[in-house]
Design an enzyme around this catalytic site. Structure first.
Site, PDB file in Angstrom:
ATOM      1  N   GLY A  19       0.826  -1.201   0.000  1.00 37.11           N
ATOM      2  CA  GLY A  19       0.000   0.000   0.000  1.00 37.11           C
ATOM      3  C   GLY A  19       0.859   1.248   0.000  1.00 37.11           C
ATOM      4  O   GLY A  19       0.492   2.261   0.598  1.00 37.11           O
ATOM      5  N   ASP A  64      -2.352  -6.853  -5.385  1.00 39.37           N
ATOM      6  CA  ASP A  64      -3.413  -6.868  -4.381  1.00 39.37           C
ATOM      7  C   ASP A  64      -2.975  -7.859  -3.313  1.00 39.37           C
ATOM      8  O   ASP A  64      -3.042  -9.080  -3.514  1.00 39.37           O
ATOM      9  CB  ASP A  64      -4.745  -7.291  -5.003  1.00 39.37           C
ATOM     10  CG  ASP A  64      -5.914  -7.192  -4.029  1.00 39.37           C
ATOM     11  OD1 ASP A  64      -5.659  -7.156  -2.805  1.00 39.37           O
ATOM     12  OD2 ASP A  64      -7.068  -7.169  -4.476  1.00 39.37           O
ATOM     13  N   ASN A  91       1.599  -2.117   5.364  1.00 39.51           N
ATOM     14  CA  ASN A  91       0.867  -0.859   5.519  1.00 39.51           C
ATOM     15  C   ASN A  91      -0.518  -0.882   4.880  1.00 39.51           C
ATOM     16  O   ASN A  91      -1.390  -0.104   5.260  1.00 39.51           O
ATOM     17  CB  ASN A  91       1.690   0.283   4.906  1.00 39.51           C
ATOM     18  CG  ASN A  91       0.880   1.538   4.721  1.00 39.51           C
ATOM     19  OD1 ASN A  91       0.620   2.276   5.672  1.00 39.51           O
ATOM     20  ND2 ASN A  91       0.445   1.784   3.489  1.00 39.51           N
ATOM     21  N   SER A 144      -3.556   0.845  14.334  1.00 40.02           N
ATOM     22  CA  SER A 144      -4.209   2.133  14.515  1.00 40.02           C
ATOM     23  C   SER A 144      -4.543   2.335  15.985  1.00 40.02           C
ATOM     24  O   SER A 144      -4.670   1.367  16.744  1.00 40.02           O
ATOM     25  CB  SER A 144      -5.498   2.182  13.685  1.00 40.02           C
ATOM     26  OG  SER A 144      -6.310   3.284  14.044  1.00 40.02           O
ATOM     27  N   TYR A 157     -13.534  -2.815  11.587  1.00 39.48           N
ATOM     28  CA  TYR A 157     -12.212  -2.245  11.320  1.00 39.48           C
ATOM     29  C   TYR A 157     -11.343  -2.297  12.569  1.00 39.48           C
ATOM     30  O   TYR A 157     -10.182  -2.744  12.517  1.00 39.48           O
ATOM     31  CB  TYR A 157     -12.372  -0.802  10.846  1.00 39.48           C
ATOM     32  CG  TYR A 157     -11.090  -0.019  10.756  1.00 39.48           C
ATOM     33  CD1 TYR A 157     -10.223  -0.190   9.690  1.00 39.48           C
ATOM     34  CD2 TYR A 157     -10.748   0.910  11.748  1.00 39.48           C
ATOM     35  CE1 TYR A 157      -9.047   0.544   9.596  1.00 39.48           C
ATOM     36  CE2 TYR A 157      -9.577   1.652  11.662  1.00 39.48           C
ATOM     37  CZ  TYR A 157      -8.726   1.459  10.588  1.00 39.48           C
ATOM     38  OH  TYR A 157      -7.557   2.180  10.498  1.00 39.48           O
ATOM     39  N   ALA A 160     -10.112  -5.754  13.418  1.00 35.70           N
ATOM     40  CA  ALA A 160      -8.997  -6.171  12.569  1.00 35.70           C
ATOM     41  C   ALA A 160      -7.695  -5.522  13.023  1.00 35.70           C
ATOM     42  O   ALA A 160      -6.641  -6.174  13.066  1.00 35.70           O
ATOM     43  CB  ALA A 160      -9.291  -5.823  11.111  1.00 35.70           C
TER      44      ALA A 160
END
Length: 266
Positions: A19, A64, A91, A144, A157, A160
């Protein structure tokens, strides 16, 4: 033993950033290249992939990473062109709002694949190669702040991202005997092209962040360079919060009017 400035350098290292076409990923790719690494950008978008690879003087492979066959092909191409990968930055990711009561199985699976499944695929493939080559390595996973706190409307999200943190710990333990370190970076609000597009080009505020501002991609990149380098040679299994103090504050912030320490609604 002592440390020297050269310990931060990545000269002779081959790095992959998934990414890496834009945002935090591109910032990390540029940071690794600035400190001497030869960088391969694995990115789904052909245009940003090419632009990022050109910017770092490296290799761009349209990939991907949710697809194991594409990961295998990208790693084979990277190894043939640049050599054995010893730095991997997982990332790639994606997010969309999905309230708990409305989350479909497809939505859950999409967020899992975008944020966690590829961490297994890429880590596993690169680690296998390093073990076979008897080479040390450093793997950095992007999680995150949402992985360690409640995230209303983003349960799938955040689950994960929490998985990334636990996977980092377990992978670090299993790979430690091979001198392969695994750590994670947990940003909070960070200024990227995507964030600026959502805010109409305006700099987002950071009133809920103790340092009173959002982060910059270069600040995330600096932490990634540190974790990739010999300066962090005895650090593994850790999640480094590059978040202006948000996680440490535990909900406290400086009131935007009075400046007084405030917990909860001001």
């Amino acid at each position: 033993m002592g440390i020297t400035p050269s310990d931060i350098l990545l000269t002779g290292r081959v790095a992959v950033v998934t990414g890496g076409g834009a945002g935090i990923g591109r910032g990390i790719a540029e940071g690794l290249a600035a400190f001497g690494a030869t960088v391969a950008v694995w990115e789904r978008d052909p245009d940003t992939c090419s632009a990022a690879a050109q910017a770092v003087g490296g290799l761009g492979i349209v990939t991907d990473v949710r697809d194991s066959a594409q990961v295998d092909a990208a790693l084979a191409e990277t190894t043939a062109a640049l050599g054995t990968v010893s730095v991997l930055v997982n990332n790639a990711g994606g997010v969309f709002a999905s309230p708990l009561l409305d989350t479909s199985e497809n939505g859950w699976d999409a967020l899992y694949k975008a944020n966690l499944r590829h961490v297994l695929l890429c880590t596993q493939r690169v680690a296998r190669q390093l073990v076979t080559a008897e080479m040390p390595g450093s793997i950095v996973n992007l999680t995150s702040i949402e992985g360690v706190r409640a995230a209303p409307r983003y349960a799938a999200y955040s689950a994960a991202k929490a998985g990334v943190i636990n996977y980092t710990r377990t992978a670090a333990f299993e790979l430690a005997p091979y001198d392969i370190r695994v750590n994670a970076l947990a940003p909070d609000l960070t200024v990227t092209e995507g964030l600026l597009a959502l805010s109409g080009g305006k700099q987002p505020g950071g009133s809920a962040i103790p340092m009173k501002r959002p982060g910059h991609v270069d600040e995330i990149a600096a932490a990634a360079v540190f974790l990739a380098s010999g300066m962090s040679s005895y650090i593994t299994g850790q999640t480094l919060h590059v978040d202006g103090g948000t996680e440490a504050a535990g909900g406290w912030y400086h009131h935007p009017q009075s400046g007084a320490p405030t917990l909860g609604p001001g």
